[in-house]
Design a protein around this motif. Sequence first.
Motif, PDB file in Angstrom:
ATOM      1  N   ILE A  63       1.073  -1.261   0.117  1.00  0.00           N
ATOM      2  CA  ILE A  63      -0.220   0.093   0.082  1.00  0.00           C
ATOM      3  C   ILE A  63       0.892   1.421   0.030  1.00  0.00           C
ATOM      4  CG2 ILE A  63      -1.806   1.277   1.217  1.00  0.00           C
ATOM      5  CD1 ILE A  63      -2.734  -1.169   2.347  1.00  0.00           C
ATOM      6  N   SER A  64       0.739   1.894  -0.986  1.00  0.00           N
ATOM      7  CA  SER A  64       1.382   3.320  -1.045  1.00  0.00           C
ATOM      8  C   SER A  64       0.497   4.345  -1.447  1.00  0.00           C
ATOM      9  CB  SER A  64       2.343   3.435  -2.204  1.00  0.00           C
ATOM     10  OG  SER A  64       3.397   2.496  -2.114  1.00  0.00           O
ATOM     11  N   LEU A  65       0.854   5.503  -0.804  1.00  0.00           N
ATOM     12  CA  LEU A  65       0.167   6.943  -0.982  1.00  0.00           C
ATOM     13  C   LEU A  65       0.848   7.657  -2.195  1.00  0.00           C
ATOM     14  CD1 LEU A  65      -0.661   8.429   2.564  1.00  0.00           C
ATOM     15  CD2 LEU A  65      -2.183   6.876   1.047  1.00  0.00           C
TER      16      LEU A  65
ATOM     17  N   TYR B   5       2.213  15.344  -7.250  1.00  0.00           N
ATOM     18  CA  TYR B   5       3.364  15.212  -7.994  1.00  0.00           C
ATOM     19  C   TYR B   5       3.879  13.854  -8.620  1.00  0.00           C
ATOM     20  CZ  TYR B   5       3.026  19.986  -5.962  1.00  0.00           C
ATOM     21  OH  TYR B   5       2.520  20.890  -5.513  1.00  0.00           O
ATOM     22  N   GLY B   6       3.192  12.746  -8.018  1.00  0.00           N
ATOM     23  CA  GLY B   6       3.559  11.624  -8.285  1.00  0.00           C
ATOM     24  C   GLY B   6       4.469  11.145  -7.633  1.00  0.00           C
ATOM     25  N   ASN B   7       4.908  11.529  -6.536  1.00  0.00           N
ATOM     26  CA  ASN B   7       5.675  10.855  -5.515  1.00  0.00           C
ATOM     27  C   ASN B   7       5.060   9.799  -4.628  1.00  0.00           C
ATOM     28  OD1 ASN B   7       7.911  12.744  -5.959  1.00  0.00           O
ATOM     29  ND2 ASN B   7       6.677  14.323  -4.687  1.00  0.00           N
ATOM     30  N   THR B   8       5.690   8.741  -4.757  1.00  0.00           N
ATOM     31  CA  THR B   8       5.184   7.315  -3.957  1.00  0.00           C
ATOM     32  C   THR B   8       5.589   7.431  -2.743  1.00  0.00           C
ATOM     33  OG1 THR B   8       5.163   6.574  -6.163  1.00  0.00           O
ATOM     34  CG2 THR B   8       4.657   5.194  -4.079  1.00  0.00           C
ATOM     35  N   TYR B   9       4.681   7.056  -1.606  1.00  0.00           N
ATOM     36  CA  TYR B   9       5.128   6.893  -0.240  1.00  0.00           C
ATOM     37  C   TYR B   9       4.599   5.670   0.296  1.00  0.00           C
ATOM     38  CZ  TYR B   9       5.520  12.003  -0.565  1.00  0.00           C
ATOM     39  OH  TYR B   9       6.014  13.039  -0.895  1.00  0.00           O
ATOM     40  N   PRO B  10       5.486   4.686   0.211  1.00  0.00           N
ATOM     41  CA  PRO B  10       5.103   3.157   0.561  1.00  0.00           C
ATOM     42  C   PRO B  10       4.767   3.309   2.018  1.00  0.00           C
ATOM     43  CG  PRO B  10       7.133   3.091  -0.588  1.00  0.00           C
ATOM     44  CD  PRO B  10       7.045   4.654  -0.158  1.00  0.00           C
TER      45      PRO B  10
ATOM     46  N   ARG C 279      -2.146   5.686  11.567  1.00  0.00           N
ATOM     47  CA  ARG C 279      -1.785   7.144  11.568  1.00  0.00           C
ATOM     48  C   ARG C 279      -0.373   7.451  11.765  1.00  0.00           C
ATOM     49  NH1 ARG C 279      -7.061   7.223  13.919  1.00  0.00           N
ATOM     50  NH2 ARG C 279      -6.092   7.142  15.937  1.00  0.00           N
ATOM     51  N   LYS C 280       0.218   6.593  12.610  1.00  0.00           N
ATOM     52  CA  LYS C 280       1.795   6.829  12.872  1.00  0.00           C
ATOM     53  C   LYS C 280       2.425   6.730  11.542  1.00  0.00           C
ATOM     54  CE  LYS C 280       2.485   7.074  17.727  1.00  0.00           C
ATOM     55  NZ  LYS C 280       1.751   6.073  18.632  1.00  0.00           N
ATOM     56  N   ALA C 281       2.307   5.660  10.988  1.00  0.00           N
ATOM     57  CA  ALA C 281       2.902   4.941   9.812  1.00  0.00           C
ATOM     58  C   ALA C 281       2.677   5.839   8.570  1.00  0.00           C
ATOM     59  CB  ALA C 281       2.480   3.574   9.570  1.00  0.00           C
TER      60      ALA C 281
ATOM     61  N   LYS D 229      -1.826  12.616   6.476  1.00  0.00           N
ATOM     62  CA  LYS D 229      -2.481  12.019   7.554  1.00  0.00           C
ATOM     63  C   LYS D 229      -3.892  12.020   7.833  1.00  0.00           C
ATOM     64  CE  LYS D 229      -2.270  12.895  11.718  1.00  0.00           C
ATOM     65  NZ  LYS D 229      -3.053  13.033  12.820  1.00  0.00           N
ATOM     66  N   GLU D 230      -4.386  13.396   7.695  1.00  0.00           N
ATOM     67  CA  GLU D 230      -6.083  13.554   7.630  1.00  0.00           C
ATOM     68  C   GLU D 230      -6.735  13.056   6.872  1.00  0.00           C
ATOM     69  OE1 GLU D 230      -5.784  17.987   7.912  1.00  0.00           O
ATOM     70  OE2 GLU D 230      -4.870  18.069   9.807  1.00  0.00           O
ATOM     71  N   GLN D 231      -6.343  13.067   5.506  1.00  0.00           N
ATOM     72  CA  GLN D 231      -7.023  12.478   4.391  1.00  0.00           C
ATOM     73  C   GLN D 231      -6.968  10.957   4.221  1.00  0.00           C
ATOM     74  OE1 GLN D 231      -8.791  13.939   1.828  1.00  0.00           O
ATOM     75  NE2 GLN D 231      -8.875  15.293   3.368  1.00  0.00           N
ATOM     76  N   PHE D 232      -5.635  10.364   4.663  1.00  0.00           N
ATOM     77  CA  PHE D 232      -5.804   8.896   4.430  1.00  0.00           C
ATOM     78  C   PHE D 232      -5.624   7.973   5.425  1.00  0.00           C
ATOM     79  CE2 PHE D 232      -4.370  11.455   0.690  1.00  0.00           C
ATOM     80  CZ  PHE D 232      -5.335  10.948  -0.181  1.00  0.00           C
ATOM     81  N   ALA D 233      -5.701   8.523   6.861  1.00  0.00           N
ATOM     82  CA  ALA D 233      -5.504   7.521   7.825  1.00  0.00           C
ATOM     83  C   ALA D 233      -7.108   7.173   8.090  1.00  0.00           C
ATOM     84  CB  ALA D 233      -5.026   8.379   9.077  1.00  0.00           C
ATOM     85  N   VAL D 234      -7.170   6.164   9.062  1.00  0.00           N
ATOM     86  CA  VAL D 234      -8.609   5.936   9.379  1.00  0.00           C
ATOM     87  C   VAL D 234      -8.821   6.826  10.575  1.00  0.00           C
ATOM     88  CG1 VAL D 234     -10.321   4.074  10.315  1.00  0.00           C
ATOM     89  CG2 VAL D 234      -8.306   3.520   8.886  1.00  0.00           C
TER      90      VAL D 234
END
Length: 134
Positions: free
Chosen positions: A11-13, A17-22, A88-90, A101-106
Amino acid sequence: HSFKKLKTCDISLIDNYGNTYPLSFEPLWKALYLTFILFKDGIPVLNVSESAFYEMFLKIQDQLSRESKLPSKESLISNTKSNLSKIRKAILTATNDTYAKEQFAVDGYSGDVYKVAGSTDEDRTLIKREFGIE
């Protein structure tokens, strides 16, 4: 249908700009995260033991985990809040971005619904397809 275990589920965000954050999640966190995404309007943490959520969670967890023992409803309820906090921390660690974090954490408020605010219908369709969920 019988589904074999997935070899990988990364799972990556990806930012604008197309940057990937695994994201480095344990299998249980992945299953929890993906299941919460499936609930577009969110679900209270205390309801994770309800059959719809729990069955989807088990279906995903069973395909991700190498462990034979799946969490019981009771252990899922008791560990959900601490697992969501680890998720959230990860996300914050991976992105170093509070907006991500606000957009993609549960996230949610105690006693209220928790959801992944930035999740999309495309995300839900992909998860359902990959894990064989109706």
